[in-house]
Design an enzyme around this catalytic site. Structure first.
Site, PDB file in Angstrom:
ATOM      1  N   ASP A 165       0.845  -1.190   0.000  1.00 29.41           N
ATOM      2  CA  ASP A 165       0.000   0.000   0.000  1.00 29.41           C
ATOM      3  C   ASP A 165       0.889   1.251   0.000  1.00 29.41           C
ATOM      4  OD1 ASP A 165       0.695  -1.078   2.529  1.00 29.41           O
ATOM      5  OD2 ASP A 165      -0.878   0.007   3.544  1.00 29.41           O
ATOM      6  N   GLU A 177      12.131   3.195   7.226  1.00 24.05           N
ATOM      7  CA  GLU A 177      11.236   2.195   6.659  1.00 24.05           C
ATOM      8  C   GLU A 177      11.617   1.800   5.235  1.00 24.05           C
ATOM      9  OE1 GLU A 177       6.392   2.023   5.880  1.00 24.05           O
ATOM     10  OE2 GLU A 177       7.461   3.933   5.771  1.00 24.05           O
TER      11      GLU A 177
END
Length: 617
Positions: free
Chosen positions: A365, A555
């Site tokens: 996503d 991340e």
């Protein structure tokens, strides 16, 4: 040489001199003199020089401060520690601890706020417990009076309608707790980090790879036990253990997790229990016809919720809703409210949100590869993962249970795997292009979007040797960038995104799970040199960014520019800290440890000396 330094005094002077932008970090963007004098115990003066050594001094001072000390005793070896050694040590000794959580009396306060959406923040933490877990319900009820929590028991049957009804009362879903010697403790788990402060599905698997390398098998075993709890009580491995994720699963890695734990523990009873649960998950989550199983024998993702994903910030869907609101001469907020409450019905929006939630279930996503069509796609990576489930079942039953496990034989699972391979070759493999592509079950056509996921069949040993050779020859040159493998090729998004926002799982960004699966896949088929190059590129990027930016490990990365400065969609989790990172980021930490475990020593030496990839490959 050892330095005994007054922490507060040294910190204040160091930051005053070197932290010129006031962010309480020392990075290459600071304009200080990059030279700071300290005195050794022996009386000698020593000048700490350069961004990296100065930031190491800052970190060591803060580590000592966090341990309650007023005086820090720091050896020169910590200040001048080679960067690879230091990053790996910080991950092993500090970051994993910073990411570990429990849902019990001592751990609840750390989970209080859901920081993904400010409207979900509550003064009390709602804890939802399964209908049939009386131990959890009674435990949390007993501490309800002493902690800011509200305990709610879920109904026996959880429907999408019910999940929608509690979207404005979101909370944490209980995980496994254990009673030992009249004392109850939560079974621990590792969170990704930053705003992701709960146990995620596929993140947990990739984190476990790094945890096992770092000798933390009990923690990995605990995460597998929490997966088992989720399947038994919530029906699936959850996207994450928040109430609004009850209708969403995540990419399936459960068999890989239990095999890797068993290789170390050799606990046959534990394996037997988890194998039973894994087969249950395979049959009830993935192989139900008309849901995540499609008519061609392959699988798709299908999140079964209703309406808006509650974790999204207000305004996230404004561009989608605006045309419908304009048509009724309504504000976007009013239209949103009436749609959410069922006053306005909109089939087009209903369909849009099925796909949107399904994108989130896929873990990717968001990406233009799957946006607006995800529930219609047999994704390459999902079918590679389920092929590995089937071959894992076959191999475990054959080697550990004498070819008979509760009526299942190794042959049964081999036949399932072979049937999937036939369907993959028919629908997903493109011989002329030498790559795998997603298949749309509605249009009956392959996608032409080239993504890193085309390489995942290498990871699960789904390819023939000939297919593997074509893949490596064709796909890697298209996807390889300065810092590793990009989420997609640039050409795949050029036509889509000229006037639209960048998506974080697409070019130019690269992600840890893709790299880790591709490395393993290349080694599965004997492409050692390709694997070593890709590992080096990825680790160099992480190391150089950590050296220049106060041990920042975030991340994701822009692999084209080889930088952590990523601006697509949600920014970059793991970059927002002061003085010292306490966590890094879960699967990024793991990718570093895993890459080091695979990298040849000669390359590790070059990495410590920050030799650029272009000087080697």
């Amino acid at each position: 040489m050892i330095f005994r330094l007054n922490i507060e005094d040294t910190l204040n002077k160091l930051l005053h001199q070197e932290d010129t932008d006031g962010d309480k970090k020392i990075t290459i963007e600071d304009k200080g003199p990059k030279a700071f004098k300290i005195s050794a115990v022996s009386g000698e003066d020593y000048v700490v020089k350069g961004t990296y050594h100065l930031s190491n001094l800052l970190q060591e001072l803060v580590i000592a401060k966090n341990e309650g000390m007023e005086i820090a005793e720091i050896p020169l070896s910590k200040i001048e520690e080679p960067p690879v050694n230091r990053i790996s040590r910080m991950i092993k000794d500090y970051f994993w601890k910073g990411l570990t959580r429990t849902i019990d009396e001592k751990g609840i306060l750390g989970l209080l706020h859901d920081t993904k959406n400010k409207t979900l923040t509550s003064n009390k933490l709602r804890i939802y417990t399964p209908y049939n877990d009386s131990l959890a319900f009674n435990y949390y009820k007993n501490i309800e009076t002493s902690l800011p929590i509200e305990v709610i028991q879920l109904p026996e049957t959880i429907t999408p309608q019910f999940v929608k009804s509690i979207n404005n009362k979101s909370g944490i879903l209980s995980l496994k707790i254990e009673k030992q010697n009249n004392h109850i403790e939560g079974v621990p788990f590792v969170v990704p980090g930053g705003r992701f402060n709960e146990m995620y599905g596929w993140d947990s698997y990739f984190e476990s790879i790094g945890l096992l390398i770092d000798g933390k098998v009990e923690l990995v075993k605990a995460m597998a036990d929490n997966f088992q709890y989720e399947i038994e009580h919530y029906g699936k491995i959850l996207n994450a253990n928040r109430s609004y994720y009850l209708t969403r699963t995540q990419p399936p890695f459960y068999t890989s997790l239990i095999r890797e734990v068993f290789e170390i523990t050799q606990d046959k009873e534990w394996l037997k229990s988890h194998l039973t649960t894994a087969i249950k998950e395979y049959q009830t989550v993935w192989m139900v016809e008309g849901k995540r199983l499609t008519d061609n024998g392959l699988n798709r993702y299908l999140a079964e919720g209703i309406g808006f994903p509650p974790e999204c910030e207000e305004g996230h869907f404004d561009s989608i809703i605006k045309p419908f609101a304009d048509k009724l001469d309504m504000s976007i907020r009013d239209y949103e409210k009436d749609y959410a409450n069922g006053i306005i019905s909109n089939d087009a929006l209903d369909t849009y949100f099925i796909h949107d939630r399904t994108v989130r279930e896929s873990g990717h996503d968001t990406s233009y590869r799957i946006e607006g069509i995800c529930a219609d796609l047999n994704l390459v990576e999902l079918n590679a993962m389920l092929y590995k489930y089937e071959t894992d079942f076959s191999e475990i039953i054959e080697t550990e249970f004498k070819d008979n496990f509760k009526g299942y034989t190794a042959t049964y699972w081999k036949e399932r795997a072979n049937a999937r391979k036939v369907a993959v070759n028919k629908n997903l493999w493109n011989e002329s292009k030498g790559m795998y592509f997603d298949y749309n079950v509605v249009t009956k056509k392959q996608s032409n979007f080239v993504a890193a996921t085309t390489l995942t069949p290498l990871w699960s040993n789904l390819c023939s040797q000939n297919q593997a050779e074509q893949l490596v020859k064709t796909a890697i040159p298209l996807l390889k960038e300065k810092g590793g493998i990009a989420g997609s090729t640039k050409s795949s998004i050029d036509d889509i995104s000229k006037n639209q926002p960048q998506r974080q799982w697409d070019y130019p960004n690269g992600w840890a799970p893709h790299q880790m699966m591709i490395w393993k896949g290349l080694l599965n088929y004997g492409f050692v040199d390709d694997a070593q190059e890709l590992i080096y590129r990825w680790l160099f990027m992480i190391t150089k960014n950590a050296v220049d930016y106060n041990c920042t490990i975030p991340e994701k990365y822009d692999v084209v520019e080889a930088t952590h400065k990523v601006f697509a969609e949600y920014g970059n989790v793991g970059t927002d800290f002061e003085y010292i990172s306490q966590e890094g980021f879960g699967w990024m930490n793991a990718s570093y440890q895993y890459g080091l475990s695979l990298l040849e020593n000669s390359y590790i030496e070059k990495l410590n000396n920050l030799v650029k990839p272009e000087f080697i490959f």
